[in-house]
Design an enzyme around this catalytic site. Structure first.
Site, PDB file in Angstrom:
ATOM      1  N   GLU A 156       5.146  -4.495  -0.920  1.00 32.85           N
ATOM      2  CA  GLU A 156       6.049  -4.255  -2.051  1.00 32.85           C
ATOM      3  C   GLU A 156       7.526  -4.335  -1.675  1.00 32.85           C
ATOM      4  OE1 GLU A 156       3.270  -2.453  -1.631  1.00 32.85           O
ATOM      5  OE2 GLU A 156       2.150  -2.689  -3.501  1.00 32.85           O
ATOM      6  N   HIS A 177      -1.914   7.719  -7.093  1.00 28.49           N
ATOM      7  CA  HIS A 177      -1.969   6.525  -7.943  1.00 28.49           C
ATOM      8  C   HIS A 177      -1.652   6.804  -9.405  1.00 28.49           C
ATOM      9  CE1 HIS A 177      -3.684   4.679  -4.465  1.00 28.49           C
ATOM     10  NE2 HIS A 177      -4.132   3.616  -5.091  1.00 28.49           N
TER      11      HIS A 177
END
Lengths: 377, 330
Positions: free
Chosen positions: B64, B133
């Site tokens: 990322e 998450h």
């Protein structure tokens, strides 16, 4: 230059120059210009340090003295349309890329006449007209952005212009950035996406006060890291502008032709501390003197004297010119008004105007300040 | 004027927005994990590789920081990257790029380099995904000046807001909900956009203003029906974008209803709800008959167990309770 598979070449002893044949073909005027470019950086940085000590420049300040050959020689290997990006020790790169000293100095003075209207500061110099994408303050964070410059160069050529990739991006980092995740991720992406990117590690041996071997595996030869990313790695003598140019020219040309990334271990040395507050207790005076005796300006002077008619007199004149140019930059910075909160605080946050935000505008690179009538001579 | 509409899923609306903008502007490309050959982890980009090819629909490694930073560099060269985070929870490893570089580049460069980039992906609890998450990043990211943050509620807004995001010259964080991707709604056939900074009154009412964004709006609308049966007529405002925030529409409503509840799926401390509450108190002080009430996720890490997660998230019952509590003196 040596690739990771060959033995590192050592710098030649002074006087016994053995340069790549492409150096001999360069016009004398080119070499003299590089000497002037390096001299300008050095003089600029000497005056920067003075201004910092006089509290004209605030914040953090990292000077480039000792590393001049890296920026000057590397950029000489690029085309003007090739984008470049670097870290916070960015004054030398900005100047070598072609920005006028007064815009850099005014930026550090926090004035409206700075290249970023005084909003960036010493670590964040930008110059769009010379494809200089900054000065970046967070260690290593500029390397993925540099990968993006390479990606966009290729994308514009291939997808938008429907031709072949023609440009190369160059991203600089210090050896202290080698251990940031951002460096690793950018190197891997450059490899898997076939990006035309030359990553140059300005290896001055110290991450602030931490010697490279204390913080970095394979500190003896960091070019070996390139192999893990499927790209070629090179070692370049960054204390000699002619070697930097000769090696970087080949590396850049190869990156351009192959549309592939390259990694360079650029061996250099910063004569001063990491920043202005660094007493340099982590290294010896003898070590500093050893590098200073290999000074990049002296080395080019010696070559010029040995191979051309360049004289001490010409050097004196050059020195005088450079001093005057930097002095004028300081005067210009001092005369530049400060950015006013009413006009600038909420300006350049967003491109469009809305709410309290007043949109954006490119910096006005004025030639002279509009002085009030009373100050006009 | 008659408009032809069609019924599509939220994910189709997102894809249509991206595909139409990519056809319109060659500078637009999509990059992220599994966006190309896998057809998108949530099938948002299904079929886009076939149409646009691997130079414009680009798979990345799980990296990322790398691809967020790459997108920023590309945007500085005036491309229009769409960077997909499979989940906004994963954007945290790229925090330096998305918070330190994207929103500040224009300012730091004194107007020389903008950053016209869209970061998009799933935000909020997906359903028993556990603490790491289930991030609602709007609470964390909305305090950073220089970004715009959009949260679409239905397919119409998903498409219209995403088109606006792609055309915008500034960085946009586009927060989708995994739980909404399969919901359906009608969208016009022709090109349209939904502007940023314009809230939408999803349900008109006179007794209490409810402000929310994205998925919790479903709870607000359900609650409004339930409360209507009790004689409390709620006005439900969909903010659509957190930055810029359309506080004017909220103020106008509160001046009419004199009561306000903010429903926000992020944590309560220094949240979007806190900010809206503060602004409503500032601008509607004399109009309020009670202090603003807030419904947030609970101030704990997101739990895994179904019962705990249900207790933790905003829901219809909590919204009803908040409205009843705030209007007790009506």
């Amino acid at each position: 230059m040596s690739s990771t598979t060959t033995k590192t070449t050592k710098s030649p002893a002074q006087g016994k120059v053995d340069y790549d044949p492409i150096i001999k073909e360069l016009p004398e005027q080119q070499l003299i210009q590089w000497l002037r470019d390096m001299l300008l950086i050095r003089e600029f940085e000497v005056r920067t340090m003075q201004s910092y000590q006089n509290k004209k420049i605030g914040g953090f300040c990292h000077v480039y003295i000792g590393q001049e050959a890296v920026a000057v020689g590397s950029f000489a290997a690029l085309k003007p349309e090739d984008p470049v990006i670097t870290a916070y020790r960015c004054h030398g790169q900005a100047l070598a890329r072609g920005i006028e000293p007064k815009y850099c100095m005014a930026e550090m003075y926090g004035k409206i006449g700075g290249c970023a209207k005084g909003k960036g500061g010493s670590m964040h110099l930008f110059d769009k007209s010379n494809n200089f994408f900054g000065g970046h303050g967070i260690v290593g964070a500029q390397v993925p952005v540099g990968a993006g410059l390479a990606f966009a160069s290729k994308y514009i050529d291939e997808v938008i212009n429907e031709g072949a990739s023609t440009r190369v991006a160059m991203a600089f980092l210090g050896d202290g950035a080698l251990n940031q995740g951002a460096f690793h991720e950018a190197m891997n992406l450059a490899g898997v996406l076939d990006l035309p990117l030359v990553v140059v590690c300005e290896n001055n041996g110290y991450a602030m006060g931490t010697a490279i071997d204390r913080g970095t595996t394979r500190g003896d030869n960091i070019s070996a890291k390139a192999d893990g990313y499927g790209m070629e790695g090179f070692v370049v003598d960054g204390m000699d502008v002619l070697r930097v140019y000769a090696d970087m020219k080949k590396i850049v040309d190869a990156a351009r032709a192959e549309c592939r990334p390259k990694f360079v271990d650029m061996r250099t040395y910063r004569y001063k501390g990491h920043s202005m507050s660094d007493p340099r207790k982590y290294r010896t005076k003898e070590e500093e003197q050893q590098y200073e005796s290999q000074d990049p300006l002296d080395r080019l002077m010696m070559y010029l004297k040995a191979t051309t008619s360049f004289s001490d007199e010409q050097y004196k004149t050059m020195n005088k010119d450079v001093r005057a140019e930097v002095k004028a930059a300081i005067k210009w910075a001092e005369q530049s008004p400060e950015p006013t909160p009413d006009e600038q605080l909420y300006h350049d946050v967003f491109v469009e105007e809305f709410g309290p935000y007043t949109g954006t505008s490119v910096p006005e690179m004025l030639e002279e300040w509009e002085k009030p009538d009373s100050q006009k001579s | 004027m008659t408009t032809t509409t069609r019924e599509i899923e939220f994910r189709d609306a997102l894809r249509d927005a991206m595909s139409e903008e990519m056809r319109r502007d060659k500078r637009v490309f999509l990059m992220g994990e599994e966006v190309a050959e896998y057809n998108g982890a949530y099938k948002v980009s299904k079929g886009m590789l076939d149409e646009f090819g691997p130079k414009r629909i680009i798979d990345t490694p799980i990296s990322e920081t790398g691809f967020a930073g790459l997108g920023i560099g590309a945007a500085m060269m005036d491309l229009r990257p769409i960077i997909e985070f499979m989940s906004w929870s994963f954007s945290l490893v790229a925090a330096d790029q998305i918070l330190n570089n994207a929103p500040k580049m224009l300012y730091m460069s004194g107007g020389q380099f903008g950053c016209p980039i869209v970061f998009r992906g799933n935000d909020g609890a997906g359903g028993q995904l556990g603490s790491t998450h289930s991030w609602c990043v709007e609470g964390l990211f909305s305090s950073v000046p220089g970004v715009k943050i959009a949260i679409p509620f239905d397919p119409y807004d998903a498409k219209g807001l995403l088109k606006t995001a792609i055309r915008d010259d500034d960085p946009v964080f586009f927060l989708e909900s995994e739980r909404l991707l399969s919901t359906k709604g009608s969208v016009p056939e022709e090109d349209y956009t939904v502007p940023f900074g314009k809230a939408l009154i999803r349900r008109a009412g006179t007794d209490c203003t409810i402000v929310s964004f994205g998925r919790p709006l479903y709870f607000c609308l359900e609650a409004a029906e339930e409360l209507a049966a009790e004689g409390i007529d709620c006005e439900v405002i969909d903010g659509r974008t957190i930055r810029p925030l359309d506080i004017d529409t909220i103020i106008e409503s509160v001046k009419k209803t004199n009561y306000c509840v903010v429903v926000d799926q992020s944590w309560p401390f220094a949240s979007v709800a806190s900010e809206i509450a503060a602004q409503v108190h500032q601008y509607c002080f004399d109009d309020l008959d009670n202090h603003v009430h807030r419904v947030n996720s609970d101030d704990v890490p997101t739990p895994y167990a179904y019962a705990l997660e249900q207790a933790y998230l905003p829901n219809t019952r909590k919204v009803c309770e908040a409205v009843r509590a705030v209007t007790y003196n009506a």
